[in-house]
Each structure stands twice: as C-alpha cells, then as structure tokens.
Design an enzyme around this catalytic site. Structure first.
Site, PDB file in Angstrom:
ATOM      1  N   CYS A 183      41.318   0.752 -23.710  1.00 28.17           N
ATOM      2  CA  CYS A 183      40.448   1.811 -24.201  1.00 28.17           C
ATOM      3  C   CYS A 183      39.591   1.302 -25.365  1.00 28.17           C
ATOM      4  CB  CYS A 183      41.264   3.036 -24.578  1.00 28.17           C
ATOM      5  SG  CYS A 183      40.283   4.548 -24.722  1.00 28.17           S
ATOM      6  N   HIS A 200      44.996   4.124 -20.182  1.00 29.76           N
ATOM      7  CA  HIS A 200      46.195   4.314 -21.011  1.00 29.76           C
ATOM      8  C   HIS A 200      47.400   4.557 -20.094  1.00 29.76           C
ATOM      9  CE1 HIS A 200      44.570   4.404 -25.047  1.00 29.76           C
ATOM     10  NE2 HIS A 200      43.665   5.297 -24.708  1.00 29.76           N
TER      11      HIS A 200
END
Length: 488
Positions: A333, A438
C-alpha cells in the site's frame, strides 16, 4: 463492557476472549466500540452494501464471536495523521465535515449515530461485548464522552474494570478510577480484573480484599502475562519478548515509520516458527540481512512524510542497497507508493514527494478513498517471489493513491512487470514486489507458499479458542455466567 484504568490495560485482548467464550455457550454475540483511535483498520460491509472501515480490534472480536464484521460495531474511527489531527471515519466512511469540527461539537453530532448502532446490535444479538477506550475516569472528557460512561449508562452494561498490574500501582489505579466515577456509574462496575500478572497470585493478598472493602467491588480475575496469545497488538509494536523461540531461518525487517498503519497484518509472521520479525528504525537494523531475508515497507497514513523520515535516517540508501544485492523487498500500500518514482498530490491529501525509484511507478492521490475486499490469483512471478506463482490470495484495499506506470520510463524500455492491473508490480530482477493488497501475509496459502519450512501456520480459530480457554481458567467460578444472568 470492558473498561480500563488506562490504554494498554488489556481491554481489547479480553473483549476478544469473551466474544469467543460467550459464543461457545451458544449465544449470538457481537462486539461494539463506539469510538476507536487507530491506524489499524479493516474493510467491512456498511449501510446499503457499501464497504467501510472499522478498527482492526473490532474486526477480530467479531470473528471471535463468529459474527460478520460490519461498520456498526465501530461507528466512529479516528485515524491519526499528526499529533493534533485525525482523519474521522463515521459509519465506515471518511467525513471531512466531522474532521473539521471541534472535539466537543463532534461528540454531540455523532452520538445519535453511535446510539442507533448500539441499540440495533443489542436488538439483533443475545449479548454485546463492549469495549471502552483509554480510561473512563478522564474527568476532562466527561462532558463529551461518547465511548465509556455514556455507552455504559445507555446500555446499562455490566462492566469489568481492567488494569495492567505489570506496570505497577494496579490497586491505586483501580481505586482511583472507581473513586473518580460518578456514583451512578460506580454501580455499573461488577468486578476488577488484574491483567498481565507475573508471579505467585497468593502474594497479592490481602490487597484484593482490602480493595473490595473500600469499594464493594470484588477482584474477579487475575490473568497471567500472555506473551504469545497470537492476536495483533492494537496500539503498538509487538513486544520483542513475544518472539517465538527456535532456530531462525528468515529475518523480516519492517520499516517502522512514524505513521505506520495496518501493522496488525504482520502478527501472522510473528506466529510463524523460525521467523524473526524486526522493527527497523536505522540502517544498522538492516546491516546483517542476507539475500533470503526480507525488508517490508508497510502501509502509511502519511506516505510523503514517512518517505522524508526514511531519508533523514539514511534508510533510503540501506533499502536500495538491500535490493541491489538481491534481497527480497516488499512494499504494501503506502510502501508500494514509496517504491515508485514520484508521489503527486494535487488534491492536498498526503503531499508531493520523490519516491525511492525502485519501481517505475507514479502515484496520484485522489480525494475518494478506495475501500474493497480483494481476491486475486498471482500470475507467474520471477526470481525471489516465484513461490507466489499461481497462488490465490485474499485481502483488502484502503488507499487514496492510484498508481500507474511512469510513462517515460516505460517508453525508455524499463522491463518491470505489472502482475495484476492497478494492484501489483514486480521489478525485472524479480526481488522487488509492490502491491496494494493488505492482508497478503495473513493468507494461509500465501504463508505456506513463501515459508515451506514452516511446520504449521497457526489459524485465527486456534488463537480465539486459546484466548477463551485462558479467560475460562482465570475468572472466579460462575462470574462470567453471572454477568449475563437476568437481573433479580
């Protein structure tokens, strides 16, 4: 309801344990926390089918309760962006309006939504396990409280007050907290819990009885220190003493930037036998890593600021050197965004910054946040990450940035690969991998593929069952049953 004498007393851990214990009794159970402050968040269903965010602690508590996690379980989430500023997430969605409001005005504005979520969950379940925040005895916050006493009073919850005895002063913390509560709320306290105890419990006498004589409240549980309970830490980094013993075959260094987010997703690595998880803050922390060891650039709530911090520490050069010698490098991310050439922020979301230049990517920040659960199958990967080839993985996305190829570098012949459109990229050498997914390192299939020498990947179900067994063994007989018995 679990209240605490301070943050870190063990409310989240115990709430998770009780969610599983009461679920094991055949009850329909759900967790609730009116307001959480954490950069550890999970993507869950919200109103009208839209996806939203809640704190990771309530996500895991819902799983422990065998309930589907959803935004009503944590209606207000504050995600710190600086010492005096947080992004405000209400019912799963970012609210710029609430973020701009003064604290006291915000509390009055959001209480009706919090109360409605609480009442709806109460109506739909046999039992709620509610978690407070910090301490209920913060007398400067009484007037604007929406997470501790106001929730307890609204639900007429039977409350346990938890303290961390390992810090010292536990009996003073319990007595002082009880004494500062308004008299009507004192009556809601049904028991004291001594958490994180090390030693012979017999040595606590006569303090529990003296405390009961002063307050009328019994000490109902003394819980030993749980170094390896298996749950992610909600408010901080994993304690080094909780590291699993045994011969180390792989070291994984996570860059511990000031605005690190979603660090809870690394707990699964902590649970693996033979893996050493390091929190890296200086180049010296990377000096002993070999080509088979990893460096992880984690998620960040302030990517540009964390990039500046990496450079100030000299970690940018240390990361580049690890990659140059063939070491495995993973960006997740915000970490993926750092690996690119540039961050472009015309919307005023995060800030402009040059990237580390390890992938030919450009990230542009957008006002709308991407929130979704994602399931992918990796194509054929090259080099160090080849073990992921063909592996199907599940996770979630939380990001403002949108990442694309750097057009000039691609035109110039850069041979990096886009593995999954808009989601995952790999360098030509094969040792640098960046993706928006994630939870990748929580997926059992991914862990089995990457760590074939691991004996067994512990499951969340086994963790929850273990927590319930600890709670069952530590509470005085009949206490947990009495907490849910009908009023006389």
């Amino acid at each position: 309801m679990l209240l605490g004498t301070s943050s870190g007393a063990g409310k989240s851990w115990l709430a998770t344990a009780l969610c599983r214990w009461y679920s094991d009794q055949g009850l329909r159970v759900a967790p609730f926390k009116a307001q959480n402050m954490s950069n550890n968040a999970r993507v869950v269903p919200g109103p009208g089918g839209a996806m939203g965010e809640i704190g990771s602690a309530q996500y895991f508590q819902a799983l422990a309760a065998r309930a589907e996690p959803e935004v009503r379980m944590n209606p207000l989430l504050l995600k710190p962006e600086a010492d005096t500023r947080s992004q405000v997430v209400c019912m799963g969605q970012v609210s710029a309006e609430l973020g701009a409001m003064p604290w006291h005005a915000r509390s009055a504005r959001v209480w009706p939504q919090i109360a409605a979520a609480l009442d709806a969950l109460r109506a739909e379940n046999d039992l709620l396990v509610i978690e407070g925040a910090g301490s209920p005895a913060e007398i400067n916050l009484y007037a604007s409280d929406i997470v501790n006493l106001r929730v307890a009073q609204h639900a007429q919850a039977r409350c346990l007050l938890v303290t961390d005895i390992d810090r010292g002063g536990a009996f003073a913390h319990l007595y002082g907290t009880w004494a500062l509560l308004p008299e009507a709320q004192r009556a809601l306290i049904h028991g004291f819990v001594l958490n994180k105890f090390r030693g012979d419990a017999a040595l606590l006498a006569p303090a529990p009885q003296k405390l009961q004589d002063l307050t009328g409240v019994p000490t109902v549980a003394t819980i030993p220190m749980q170094w390896r309970h298996g749950l992610p830490e909600e408010d901080g980094l994993f304690d080094e003493r909780s590291r699993a013993a045994g011969a180390v075959h792989t070291s994984v260094a996570v860059m511990t930037c000031p605005h690190i987010s979603n660090l809870d997703e690394f707990q699964a690595l902590r649970n693996l036998p033979g893996l050493r998880l390091l929190w890296a803050r200086s180049p010296a922390d990377l000096a002993g890593l070999g080509a088979s060891d990893w460096v992880i650039l984690p998620g960040s709530k302030a990517t540009a600021a964390d990039l500046a911090w990496l450079r100030a520490q000299g970690l940018d050069q240390a990361i580049a050197a690890h990659a140059a010698r063939g070491g495995m490098l993973l960006g997740l991310c915000g970490g993926l965004q750092m690996l690119g050439e540039a961050l472009i922020d015309s919307a005023g979301i995060d800030g402009n910054a040059p990237g580390l230049g390890l992938l030919p990517l450009v990230t542009r920040f957008a006002p709308t946040k991407t929130l979704r659960r994602t399931r992918v199958r990796f194509p054929t990967l090259q080099g160090a990450w080849a073990a992921l080839s063909g592996v199907q993985a599940s996770g979630y996305e939380i990001h403002h940035g949108q990442t694309v190829w750097h057009p000039a570098m691609v035109a110039g012949g850069d041979a990096a690969r886009e593995l999954i459109p808009g989601l995952a990229w790999q360098n030509a050498a094969g040792n640098v991998l960046g993706l928006y997914l994630h939870g990748l390192l929580e997926d059992p299939a991914v862990l089995q593929a990457l760590f074939r020498c691991a004996i067994q990947v512990p499951t969340l179900e086994s963790v929850f069952d273990g927590l319930a067994r600890v709670a069952d063994s530590c509470f005085a007989p009949g206490v947990l049953q009495a907490l849910i018995a009908p009023a006389a």
